[in-house]
Write a protein that holds these residues in place. Structure first.
Motif, PDB file in Angstrom:
ATOM      1  N   ARG A   3       0.879  -1.164   0.000  1.00 51.39           N
ATOM      2  CA  ARG A   3       0.000   0.000   0.000  1.00 51.39           C
ATOM      3  C   ARG A   3       0.919   1.217   0.000  1.00 51.39           C
ATOM      4  O   ARG A   3       1.686   1.425   0.935  1.00 51.39           O
ATOM      5  CB  ARG A   3      -0.906  -0.023   1.229  1.00 51.39           C
ATOM      6  N   MET A   5       1.733   5.375  -0.434  1.00 47.85           N
ATOM      7  CA  MET A   5       1.261   6.758  -0.413  1.00 47.85           C
ATOM      8  C   MET A   5       2.099   7.586  -1.377  1.00 47.85           C
ATOM      9  O   MET A   5       3.327   7.453  -1.412  1.00 47.85           O
ATOM     10  CB  MET A   5       1.355   7.356   0.991  1.00 47.85           C
ATOM     11  N   VAL A   7       2.563  11.631  -2.373  1.00 45.92           N
ATOM     12  CA  VAL A   7       2.223  13.039  -2.185  1.00 45.92           C
ATOM     13  C   VAL A   7       2.952  13.846  -3.258  1.00 45.92           C
ATOM     14  O   VAL A   7       4.134  13.634  -3.520  1.00 45.92           O
ATOM     15  CB  VAL A   7       2.581  13.548  -0.770  1.00 45.92           C
ATOM     16  N   VAL A  31      -2.480   5.583  -2.252  1.00 43.72           N
ATOM     17  CA  VAL A  31      -3.162   6.628  -1.491  1.00 43.72           C
ATOM     18  C   VAL A  31      -2.508   7.950  -1.882  1.00 43.72           C
ATOM     19  O   VAL A  31      -1.333   8.174  -1.610  1.00 43.72           O
ATOM     20  CB  VAL A  31      -3.030   6.405   0.023  1.00 43.72           C
ATOM     21  N   ALA A  32      -3.270   8.811  -2.553  1.00 41.04           N
ATOM     22  CA  ALA A  32      -2.705  10.057  -3.076  1.00 41.04           C
ATOM     23  C   ALA A  32      -3.514  11.251  -2.576  1.00 41.04           C
ATOM     24  O   ALA A  32      -4.483  11.669  -3.229  1.00 41.04           O
ATOM     25  CB  ALA A  32      -2.677  10.029  -4.596  1.00 41.04           C
ATOM     26  N   ASN A  46      -8.064   8.696  -3.136  1.00 37.68           N
ATOM     27  CA  ASN A  46      -7.665  10.090  -3.348  1.00 37.68           C
ATOM     28  C   ASN A  46      -8.365  11.032  -2.359  1.00 37.68           C
ATOM     29  O   ASN A  46      -9.281  11.762  -2.718  1.00 37.68           O
ATOM     30  CB  ASN A  46      -7.986  10.469  -4.799  1.00 37.68           C
ATOM     31  N   TRP A  60      -6.224   6.485   6.362  1.00 36.57           N
ATOM     32  CA  TRP A  60      -5.458   6.275   5.132  1.00 36.57           C
ATOM     33  C   TRP A  60      -3.961   6.557   5.289  1.00 36.57           C
ATOM     34  O   TRP A  60      -3.179   6.304   4.372  1.00 36.57           O
ATOM     35  CB  TRP A  60      -6.036   7.074   3.968  1.00 36.57           C
ATOM     36  N   TRP A  61      -3.534   7.031   6.460  1.00 38.95           N
ATOM     37  CA  TRP A  61      -2.087   7.180   6.706  1.00 38.95           C
ATOM     38  C   TRP A  61      -1.399   5.822   6.842  1.00 38.95           C
ATOM     39  O   TRP A  61      -0.177   5.729   6.741  1.00 38.95           O
ATOM     40  CB  TRP A  61      -1.846   7.992   7.966  1.00 38.95           C
ATOM     41  N   VAL A  63       0.077   3.101   5.596  1.00 45.29           N
ATOM     42  CA  VAL A  63       0.624   2.579   4.334  1.00 45.29           C
ATOM     43  C   VAL A  63       1.956   1.901   4.621  1.00 45.29           C
ATOM     44  O   VAL A  63       2.535   2.045   5.700  1.00 45.29           O
ATOM     45  CB  VAL A  63       0.816   3.711   3.294  1.00 45.29           C
ATOM     46  N   VAL A  66       6.087   5.457   1.308  1.00 45.04           N
ATOM     47  CA  VAL A  66       5.695   6.788   0.839  1.00 45.04           C
ATOM     48  C   VAL A  66       6.656   7.254  -0.243  1.00 45.04           C
ATOM     49  O   VAL A  66       7.877   7.093  -0.123  1.00 45.04           O
ATOM     50  CB  VAL A  66       5.727   7.819   1.988  1.00 45.04           C
ATOM     51  N   CYS A  68       7.429  10.887  -2.038  1.00 42.70           N
ATOM     52  CA  CYS A  68       7.134  12.320  -1.923  1.00 42.70           C
ATOM     53  C   CYS A  68       7.771  13.087  -3.072  1.00 42.70           C
ATOM     54  O   CYS A  68       8.995  13.103  -3.217  1.00 42.70           O
ATOM     55  CB  CYS A  68       7.646  12.868  -0.598  1.00 42.70           C
ATOM     56  N   ALA A  98       2.940   9.518   8.384  1.00 45.91           N
ATOM     57  CA  ALA A  98       2.954   8.173   7.800  1.00 45.91           C
ATOM     58  C   ALA A  98       3.799   7.222   8.638  1.00 45.91           C
ATOM     59  O   ALA A  98       3.422   6.053   8.845  1.00 45.91           O
ATOM     60  CB  ALA A  98       3.462   8.225   6.364  1.00 45.91           C
TER      61      ALA A  98
END
Length: 210
Positions: A3, A5, A7, A31-32, A46, A60-61, A63, A66, A68, A98
């Protein structure tokens, strides 16, 4: 499957990461969080957010990793203080939240010349962000440092676009670290670093991204 994320999904590199992640069978969900809605996709979550007021306890944090790619320009931000908030403060807050919810890998799109001791504001900001990300405590942290980024941006960056065109003309004569790096290549390295989650701090200079 992981999963992930993402950003910065609306930027040039972020769009490329999103495209690759949605197509990657190793990614179960992306997760965006963004300010404006993205095109829907079965693998995409989203949440619409204000990066000035991120919801600290949103589920949803939670994950695995990540990526970035947040970033702006001083011209667009309007001041050095506003630029610093987007390029330093927001990535740090995302990283903390996160990590607090269990993320174990973080891949950050930094920049060539990033140095917390630099006299150049842009390079110093990127360097301070790298330094502070290392203090968050991710088991796996990857810092990707591209030079000029090749691709078609939705926003206008005349100075950068001119520099990219000039660099492309003289590309064969330039050392590899100063050559234009396609956004797709940067995205590939960010995504693979996040998914691999290799322990330690890893710095990928511009020349290895080509």
């Amino acid at each position: 499957m992981s999963r992930l994320m993402l950003v910065g999904a609306t930027g040039l590199v972020g769009q490329a990461v999103l495209q690759q992640a949605l197509a990657d069978p190793a990614v179960a969900q992306v997760v965006a969080p963004t300010r404006k809605a993205l095109a829907p996709h079965p693998k995409l979550l989203n949440p619409l957010v204000d990066f000035e007021r991120l919801p600290e306890d949103a589920d949803w944090w939670a994950v695995d990793a990540v990526v970035c790619t947040l970033g702006t320009t001083i011209a667009k931000a309007g001041s050095q203080a506003a630029f610093y908030k987007v390029d330093h403060d927001h990535p740090l807050e995302v990283a903390y939240l996160a990590r607090r919810h269990g993320a174990r890998a973080f891949a950050f799109n930094s920049a060539l010349g990033a140095d917390a001791a630099s006299r150049v504001f842009y390079a110093r900001t990127k360097g301070e962000t790298e330094r502070d990300l290392q203090a968050v405590g991710y088991p796996s942290l990857t810092l990707v440092r591209p030079g000029l980024i090749g691709g078609v941006r939705l926003e206008s960056r005349p100075a950068e676009q001119l520099a990219v065109r000039v660099s492309q003309w003289v590309q064969p004569l330039l050392p590899r670290r100063y050559r234009v790096v396609p956004a797709q290549r940067i995205a590939h390295h960010l995504l693979q670093a996040a998914l691999a989650a290799t322990p330690g701090v890893h710095v990928l200079p511009s020349e290895v991204l080509l």
